[in-house]
Design a protein around this motif. Structure first.
Motif, short mmCIF file in Angstrom:
data_model
loop_
_atom_site.label_atom_id
_atom_site.label_comp_id
_atom_site.label_asym_id
_atom_site.label_seq_id
_atom_site.Cartn_x
_atom_site.Cartn_y
_atom_site.Cartn_z
N MET A 58 38.24 43.25 30.23
CA MET A 58 38.52 41.90 30.70
C MET A 58 39.87 41.82 31.40
N LYS A 59 40.86 42.56 30.89
CA LYS A 59 42.20 42.53 31.50
C LYS A 59 42.18 43.11 32.92
N VAL A 60 41.40 44.17 33.12
CA VAL A 60 41.40 44.86 34.42
C VAL A 60 40.33 44.29 35.34
N ASP A 61 39.07 44.34 34.89
CA ASP A 61 37.95 44.01 35.78
C ASP A 61 37.78 42.52 36.02
N ARG A 62 38.25 41.70 35.10
CA ARG A 62 38.17 40.25 35.31
C ARG A 62 39.53 39.68 35.68
N ASP A 63 40.48 39.72 34.74
CA ASP A 63 41.76 39.04 34.96
C ASP A 63 42.56 39.68 36.09
N GLY A 64 42.59 41.01 36.13
CA GLY A 64 43.32 41.69 37.20
C GLY A 64 42.72 41.43 38.56
N ALA A 65 41.39 41.46 38.62
CA ALA A 65 40.71 41.20 39.89
C ALA A 65 40.95 39.76 40.35
N MET A 66 40.86 38.81 39.42
CA MET A 66 41.05 37.41 39.78
C MET A 66 42.48 37.14 40.24
N ARG A 67 43.44 37.74 39.58
CA ARG A 67 44.85 37.56 40.00
C ARG A 67 45.06 38.17 41.38
N LEU A 68 44.46 39.32 41.64
CA LEU A 68 44.60 39.94 42.95
C LEU A 68 43.98 39.07 44.03
N VAL A 69 42.86 38.45 43.74
CA VAL A 69 42.26 37.50 44.67
C VAL A 69 43.23 36.37 44.98
N ASP A 70 43.82 35.80 43.94
CA ASP A 70 44.75 34.68 44.13
C ASP A 70 45.97 35.09 44.97
N LEU A 71 46.51 36.26 44.69
CA LEU A 71 47.68 36.73 45.42
C LEU A 71 47.32 37.05 46.87
N ALA A 72 46.11 37.56 47.09
CA ALA A 72 45.66 37.83 48.46
C ALA A 72 45.56 36.53 49.24
N ALA A 73 45.01 35.50 48.60
CA ALA A 73 44.89 34.20 49.27
C ALA A 73 46.25 33.63 49.62
N LYS A 74 47.20 33.73 48.70
CA LYS A 74 48.55 33.21 48.94
C LYS A 74 49.26 33.98 50.04
N SER A 75 48.93 35.26 50.18
CA SER A 75 49.60 36.10 51.18
C SER A 75 48.95 36.03 52.55
N GLY A 76 47.86 35.27 52.67
CA GLY A 76 47.21 35.14 53.97
C GLY A 76 46.37 36.33 54.37
N VAL A 77 45.89 37.09 53.37
CA VAL A 77 45.02 38.24 53.66
C VAL A 77 43.74 37.75 54.34
N ALA A 78 43.31 38.48 55.36
CA ALA A 78 42.16 38.04 56.16
C ALA A 78 40.83 38.30 55.47
N ARG A 79 40.75 39.33 54.64
CA ARG A 79 39.45 39.69 54.05
C ARG A 79 39.65 40.38 52.71
N PHE A 80 38.74 40.08 51.78
CA PHE A 80 38.78 40.70 50.45
C PHE A 80 37.40 41.30 50.18
N VAL A 81 37.38 42.60 49.88
CA VAL A 81 36.13 43.30 49.59
C VAL A 81 36.14 43.69 48.11
N MET A 82 35.10 43.29 47.40
CA MET A 82 35.01 43.52 45.96
C MET A 82 33.92 44.54 45.64
N LEU A 83 34.30 45.58 44.91
CA LEU A 83 33.31 46.51 44.36
C LEU A 83 32.87 45.96 43.01
N SER A 84 31.63 45.52 42.94
CA SER A 84 31.09 44.92 41.73
C SER A 84 30.05 45.88 41.14
N SER A 85 28.96 45.35 40.61
CA SER A 85 27.95 46.21 39.99
C SER A 85 26.61 45.51 39.98
N VAL A 86 25.55 46.29 40.10
CA VAL A 86 24.22 45.75 39.87
C VAL A 86 24.19 45.13 38.47
N GLY A 87 23.55 43.99 38.34
CA GLY A 87 23.49 43.30 37.06
C GLY A 87 24.56 42.27 36.85
#
Length: 198
Positions: free
Chosen positions: A81-110
């Protein structure tokens, strides 16, 4: 493009760094102080960062971010949860704040139905939550959901979408190639795609 890669020293991430280099991008490998950077392709740029405690400027000067990290199959539910959920979500938020143009997420079937994941439920729930957070972030995104991963390089013969067999496999080399493609291909924008190696 400057592309920040979370999980860069992992089995998929290190392949992704090479794929991005081959496409003319400048990959920036996000690494911890304890990371083994010798696995990275020669000339790869690195940036210190830990998904459990990301600094606010981790995405500075980046055009795109790829989350290719994973806590691993033998880690606790708390660490997942710390890495795959919370870490990913925080990185998304920081990317948005930094004006990143695109975010690609490696997820999983299921990840669309984590409650059916059996002993993988907590992992799939973490992926589900991170995916939904990305979709609601306002960022231009792409989400790749491969089936069971193998350590093969693959033949770059891949199948996406509804025709994917959930019981098939996906070579990490093929996954890395797909993630690199999603960084700058508009056809990936706003899409969540299942993937297998053909």
């Amino acid at each position: 493009m400057n592309v920040l890669v979370a999980g860069a020293t992992g089995k998929t991430g290190r392949r992704l760094i090479g794929e991005l280099q081959n496409k003319g991008h400048t990959p920036i490998a996000m690494v911890r102080e304890s990371s083994d950077t010798s696995v990275l392709p020669q000339g790869a740029e690195t940036r210190l960062g830990d998904l459990k405690n990301l600094q606010d400027d981790i995405c500075q000067d980046c055009d795109a971010v790829v989350f290719a990290a994973g806590s691993g199959s033998d880690t606790s539910e708390e660490m997942t949860m710390k890495v795959d959920r919370d870490g990913a979500m925080r990185l998304v938020d920081l990317a948005a704040k930094s004006g990143v143009a695109r975010f690609v997420m490696l997820s999983s079937v299921g990840a669309d139905q984590p409650e059916q994941g059996g002993n993988m439920q907590h992992y799939l729930q973490a992926k589900h939550d991170a995916d939904e957070h990305l979709k609601a972030s306002g960022l231009t995104y792409a989400i790749l959901r491969p089936v069971r991963l193998t350590d093969d390089d693959g033949q770059r013969d891949m199948r996406f979408g509804d025709g994917v067999d959930p019981g098939a496999s996906a070579a990490r080399g093929d996954v890395a190639a797909a993630l690199a493609e999603a960084v700058d291909d508009e056809n990936w924008s706003g899409r969540v795609l299942l993937m297998q190696s053909a």
